[in-house]
Write an enzyme that holds these catalytic residues in place. Structure first.
Site, mmCIF file in Angstrom:
data_model
loop_
_atom_site.group_PDB
_atom_site.id
_atom_site.type_symbol
_atom_site.label_atom_id
_atom_site.label_comp_id
_atom_site.label_asym_id
_atom_site.label_seq_id
_atom_site.Cartn_x
_atom_site.Cartn_y
_atom_site.Cartn_z
ATOM 1 N N ASP A 1 -1.591 -1.461 3.771
ATOM 2 C CA ASP A 1 -2.804 -2.240 3.595
ATOM 3 C C ASP A 1 -3.161 -2.428 2.130
ATOM 4 O O ASP A 1 -2.700 -1.700 1.263
ATOM 5 C CB ASP A 1 -3.979 -1.546 4.292
ATOM 6 C CG ASP A 1 -3.988 -1.855 5.778
ATOM 7 O OD1 ASP A 1 -3.660 -2.996 6.132
ATOM 8 O OD2 ASP A 1 -4.308 -0.942 6.569
ATOM 9 N N ASP B 1 -5.986 -1.819 0.927
ATOM 10 C CA ASP B 1 -7.149 -0.986 0.581
ATOM 11 C C ASP B 1 -6.726 0.318 -0.104
ATOM 12 O O ASP B 1 -5.570 0.514 -0.440
ATOM 13 C CB ASP B 1 -7.974 -0.698 1.840
ATOM 14 C CG ASP B 1 -7.146 0.073 2.865
ATOM 15 O OD1 ASP B 1 -5.995 0.449 2.535
ATOM 16 O OD2 ASP B 1 -7.648 0.288 3.980
#
Ligand code: 0RA
Length: 664
Positions: free
Chosen positions: A528, A530
């Protein structure tokens, strides 16, 4: 502050070994400068003198001058060097040494010794030997080479209370003789060289401040208490830096170990000199251990980084192993039945500087960064035998910590071998022995095969359904893999995630990694965008960098780039990689009114979304990871996982822009 890991790595190119002096003059002054030849050869074959005509050769010009000033410092005659990049791109080096001799030169009394030094090749006090017992390999050819490769050079000398000046143009032609301009400014003595590199010789003439700063800092570490100032006066790039280390290489070791967790507070140090009639040798060693698992031994000869090691490091390592084993036995830390500790066990977590100075250093090896003089091996060995043993006797607490750490390393070494053998046996028994959770591709041709390393179950599901089953394999990994900077190979090998990575990739691991055996030519990290995703990416890159370096070097490691936004255009849904892509899209479609969906994570993407944005060869973009990026991840890891909050904060502040693997 030095940034550890990479900054001290200097690449020294070009020729180092100089002509030997024939008859060393014993006195200083004009006659100590011998004449060899004019400057034409330098302009004809610059590479022979400065290694290249690229950025490295360009910066060599600065080192040539600064090395001469450092020689003055080593002779105890200079304690301040200033390097300035001028607004017009020229470079000025000022020192407070004795100044280049100004009196008429015996071989041609119509000319000053300084003029000879700047216009004749290989002329310089260094060759005489009488003045300098030791000097860097390239010295002596120094200033005249810079003159030959400059469109303009200004020389100023303050000597004997008088201020002299002379100017050269177009590759070293004197504009006029050396002139006496009157008394020096209050007590000033030394040499000032200002030069403007010749753009017709060099591919580029733009000096890189960072490169200069890094090298000057190392010089300051290697020359205790020498003050080195740097200033960049170019418009928009103004900066000043100042280095002075009263602890010398002790401060160097402290700086290198600062982002790590030191095994004990003290930094060990010893030195010795061996001076005879016509040669001299000196050695200086500083050392400390950290709780990490890698060796950081850095060696220098006459202030030049010997990246390939050589006789000095060989002598040190041999004696280190001997002394520690002897100490461990004497103190009963190693029992009679126990095997000796190996060099690698003792060197685990060692941070050390071995700095030697010697007359006529011989530089050998592929990149001419391996010291060849046999005599230095015996000196370093002898000195380490004596002084390290003494240091251990005087520091029993530290001595025992070193031995305990080496004992642990030895145990880990044995355990790692067993674990490796076990992994090998397992794969021999279980056919291909591939990890159960690997969703393999059917192709057996590594050139066309790809392995996606995917974090999390739902993302793995989408990836499985969205892949091309013939050439794309999926390896799901769960949670954060072990931080490899903080774990030894045996621990790493016990970790199931690491095990499946190793077996899936197929080229073994660590010293035994063989890139010709890998089962996929593209290893693609799919995580991801993030913080957690960044963390996993950083850890994986660190693992590859440390344990499968050839994989990174071969360009086999990639980061997938899942999009961050989607929006609807007519009947189609389009995906945008990041903020920049979104902005560009809006700029070229000012009438777009539909909302942008922020894609939360891989897990929330359908298989066809993942396929169309991230996996399909025709539609995706991959980011190829190079060694510098992996090294940065490694550095980020060791700093961010380290315990030193202060350094961590500084690092994040100064590197916020570079740290692409982190969302801080
Ligand atoms: C030749 C002989 C001596 C010093 C130097 C050269 C010298 C060269 C450079 C280049 C930059 N800075 C420098 N400082 C000194 C010995 C001088 C003496 O005998 O007094």
């Amino acid at each position: 502050m030095v940034r550890p890991c990479r900054d001290f790595v200097q690449k020294i190119e070009g020729m180092r070994n100089l002509l030997e002096p024939k008859e060393p003059p014993r006195e200083y002054g004009a006659e100590s400068i011998r004449i060899l030849e004019g400057l034409d050869p330098v302009r004809l074959r610059p590479g022979m003198y400065i290694g290249s005509t690229g950025a490295s050769g360009l910066h060599h010009l600065i080192w040539e001058i600064v090395d001469n000033s450092v020689d003055e410092a080593m002779a105890g005659e200079c304690d301040h060097i200033q390097v300035t990049i001028l607004p017009d791109g020229g470079c000025r080096v000022i020192d407070n040494g004795r100044g280049i001799p100004t009196d008429p030169h015996p071989s041609d009394p119509s000319k000053s010794a300084a003029e000879i030094a700047l216009t004749k090749l290989h002329a310089g006090g260094k060759f005489g030997g009488g003045g300098y017992q030791v000097s860097g390999g390239l010295h002596g050819v120094g200033v005249s080479v810079v003159n030959a490769l400059s469109v303009r050079l200004e020389l100023e000398i303050d000597r004997g209370g008088r201020h002299y000046a002379m100017e050269f143009r177009d590759g070293g032609s004197p504009v006029g003789p050396l002139v006496d301009l009157g008394p020096s400014k209050r007590g000033r003595r030394g040499t000032t060289v200002t030069f403007w590199p010749d753009a017709s010789i060099f591919e580029e003439i733009d000096f890189q401040a960072q490169r200069i700063v890094e090298r000057l800092e190392i010089m300051a570490f290697l020359n205790r208490s020498l003050l080195i100032d740097f200033e960049d006066q170019r418009s928009g790039r103004e900066q000043k830096k100042s280095f002075r280390y009263d602890g010398g290489i002790i401060d160097f070791v402290r700086a290198l170990n600062a982002p790590k967790d030191a095994l004990f507070k003290k930094i060990g140090y010893f030195e010795a000199k061996d001076i005879s009639e016509d040669s001299s040798q000196e050695v200086e060693v500083a050392f400390q251990w950290n709780t990490g698992y890698y060796e950081g031994l850095h060696s220098f000869a006459n202030g030049i980084s010997t990246d390939e090691g050589g006789t000095h490091t060989e002598g040190f390592k041999k004696s280190l192993t001997l002394v520690i084993n002897r100490y461990a036995r004497a103190k009963g830390l190693l029992k009679e039945k126990d095997e000796n500790l190996k060099g690698e066990d003792i060197q685990e977590g060692l941070t050390a500087i071995v700095s030697v100075r010697l007359t006529n250093p011989q530089f050998e090896g592929q990149t001419k960064t391996k010291l060849g003089n046999p005599s230095i091996r015996s000196l370093v060995e002898k000195v380490t035998n004596e002084k390290l043993a003494e240091w251990l006797e005087e520091n029993p607490k530290e001595g025992s910590a070193i031995v305990q750490k080496a004992l642990q390393a030895a145990r880990a070494r044995v355990a790692a071998r067993q674990a490796r053998e076990l992994t090998r046996r397992k794969s021999a028994l279980g056919g291909a022995g591939l990890p159960g959770k690997l969703i393999d591709c059917t192709s057996r041709r590594p050139e066309e095969s790809e392995l996606f390393i995917v974090e999390g179950n739902s993302a793995s599901g989408s990836a499985r359904d969205g892949r091309d089953p013939r050439t794309q394999a999926i390896l799901p990994i769960r949670g954060k893999i072990l931080n490899v900077e903080r774990a030894r190979l045996d621990k790493m090998l016990a970790n199931v995630e690491i095990q499946s990575l190793i077996t899936a990739i197929g080229g073994n691991v660590g010293d035994e990694f063989d890139v010709t055996k890998i089962r996929y030519h593209k290893i693609i990290i799919l995580a991801d965008a993030d913080v957690d995703g960044s963390h996993i990416r950083t850890l994986l890159l660190t693992f590859f960098f440390r344990q499968m370096k050839a994989l990174v070097e071969g360009g086999h490691v990639y980061a997938a780039q899942p999009p961050l936004y989607s929006t609807v255009v007519g009947k189609d849904k389009i995906y945008l990689k990041d903020e920049v892509a979104k902005r560009l899209f809006l700029e070229s479609n000012p009438n777009h009114k539909n909302e942008f969906q922020r894609l939360k994570g891989l897990g929330e993407m359908d298989w066809d979304e993942l396929k169309n944005t991230t996996m399909d060869r025709q539609l995706r973009t991959l980011l190829q990871v190079n060694v510098e990026q992996a090294a940065l991840a490694d550095e980020v890891c060791s700093i961010l996982m380290g315990d030193d909050v202060e350094i961590r904060r500084n690092f994040i502040q100064t590197h916020a822009k570079d740290v692409r693997f982190l969302d801080v």
